[in-house]
Design an enzyme around this catalytic site. Structure first.
Site, PDB file in Angstrom:
ATOM      1  NE  ARG A   1      -3.860  -0.516   0.319  1.00 46.00           N
ATOM      2  CZ  ARG A   1      -4.785  -0.468  -0.628  1.00 46.00           C
ATOM      3  NH1 ARG A   1      -4.699  -1.244  -1.688  1.00 46.00           N
ATOM      4  NH2 ARG A   1      -5.801   0.374  -0.519  1.00 46.00           N
TER       5      ARG A   1
ATOM      6  CD  GLU B   1      -2.466   3.940  -6.058  1.00 46.91           C
ATOM      7  OE1 GLU B   1      -3.458   3.373  -6.584  1.00 46.91           O
ATOM      8  OE2 GLU B   1      -1.576   3.325  -5.455  1.00 46.91           O
TER       9      GLU B   1
ATOM     10  CG  HIS C   1      -2.553   0.022  -7.574  1.00 46.28           C
ATOM     11  ND1 HIS C   1      -3.071   0.659  -6.471  1.00 46.28           N
ATOM     12  CD2 HIS C   1      -2.598  -1.305  -7.280  1.00 46.28           C
ATOM     13  CE1 HIS C   1      -3.424  -0.235  -5.558  1.00 46.28           C
ATOM     14  NE2 HIS C   1      -3.143  -1.438  -6.031  1.00 46.28           N
TER      15      HIS C   1
END
Length: 322
Positions: A231, A260, A279
């Protein structure tokens, strides 16, 4: 349990839930307003868009709430706000879908960085022939922070390349069947100075938030590389940037970030030796269909009154490993 209402929160493309046809009323919430209106009528909630935070604001509202909440992700930190944590709702996650793809991604990064593939590509663009010596992977040491399924898959895959793996988790284990020993989080500072590779794959909890900060980076070798596939909030990004600028680390790769998408003005884009990816480490061809199938299998159990799989301990913040 028949004629139940399943609420699907966001996400495009929508999940393919063909097996639920005629068995459940499937409704979709695309935004905070529709979510708040539909929550009281839902028996189960599928958080398909696992990047959204709108559930945090809608859950404390009026009316009853779903008895089961499933997120199409491995991480559950966005769901663990007090009102949901304190409720009777069961939370499940997508454990089992992303482990090996993420492990392969990490292995690819480790090989690419050890063999300086980025450097070869840059030299090729400049039409420069420059011989270099690269790192031997076998015998190098990796510290993997996170002893859950993702961390273990990473450890197994790196071990197959001859890397010596030291696994770090919330709870120390002296007789781990797979890695012989799992170190507790408190031992991380003692393991970092001897690591060639440091991989963050831990869940986000109060204990792991910001665990890789200036102090942690100062303990690493100047030749070490850091990779985060856990994370974004595991890392203090300004401290990582500073370490890279100073040359305290040989390089890094981030697949997850505090914010993000990564803003265009983030200094991370220009940090020396840093590889940025959006990601995507666990997203292989067909991953959405795999997530939908996993959810429908669990839905079958739920309808039959059988125990659900991947039940999250809401206090710990992850699915406990037996």
């Amino acid at each position: 349990m028949t004629d139940s209402t399943l609420l699907v929160l966001g996400g495009e493309p929508a999940p393919r839930l063909d097996r639920l046809s005629g068995r459940a009323r499937v409704v979709h919430a695309r935004d905070a307003e529709s979510l708040a209106a539909l929550l009281p009528s839902a028996d189960a909630l599928l958080v398909w868009d696992f990047t959204t935070d709108v559930l945090r604001g809608a859950w404390p509202g009026e009316g009853r709430r779903p008895r089961w909440v499933h997120t199409a992700s491995a991480g559950v930190d966005r769901l663990l706000f007090p009102e949901l944590t304190d409720s009777d709702a069961v939370v499940t996650n997508a454990r089992g879908i992303f482990e090996q793809p993420i492990a392969e991604y990490v292995a690819g990064l480790v090989i690419a960085l050890a063999k300086d593939f980025p450097g070869s590509w840059e030299l090729q663009q400049r039409r420069q022939w420059r011989h270099r010596e690269t790192m031997r992977l076998a015998g190098s040491r990796a510290v993997v922070a996170g002893s859950g399924p993702i961390g273990r898959a990473i450890g197994r895959t790196l071990a197959a390349l001859g890397v010596v793996v030291e696994l770090v988790g919330r709870t120390a284990r002296e007789n781990d069947a797979e890695f012989h020993r799992v170190y507790g989080n408190a031992a991380l500072k003692d393991l970092l100075p001897s690591a060639d590779w440091v991989i963050a794959a831990a869940p986000l909890t109060e204990d792991t938030h910001g665990m890789f900060d200036a102090q942690a980076f100062s303990l690493m070798r100047p030749t070490a590389r850091f990779i985060n596939v856990g994370r974004g909030q595991l890392v203090v990004e300004r401290d990582l940037t500073e370490a890279l600028v100073k040359g305290s680390l040989a390089g890094a790769a981030l697949d997850v970030f505090e914010e993000e998408p990564l803003p265009p003005d983030s200094p991370l884009w220009d940090a020396p030796g840093l590889l940025v990816s959006p990601h995507m480490s666990g997203d292989t061809v067909g991953w959405r269909d795999a997530l939908a199938e996993q959810f429908m299998d669990n839905f079958d159990r739920w309808v039959a009154g059988e125990p659900l799989v991947n039940v999250v301990d809401k206090r710990l913040g992850y699915v406990p490993v037996p």
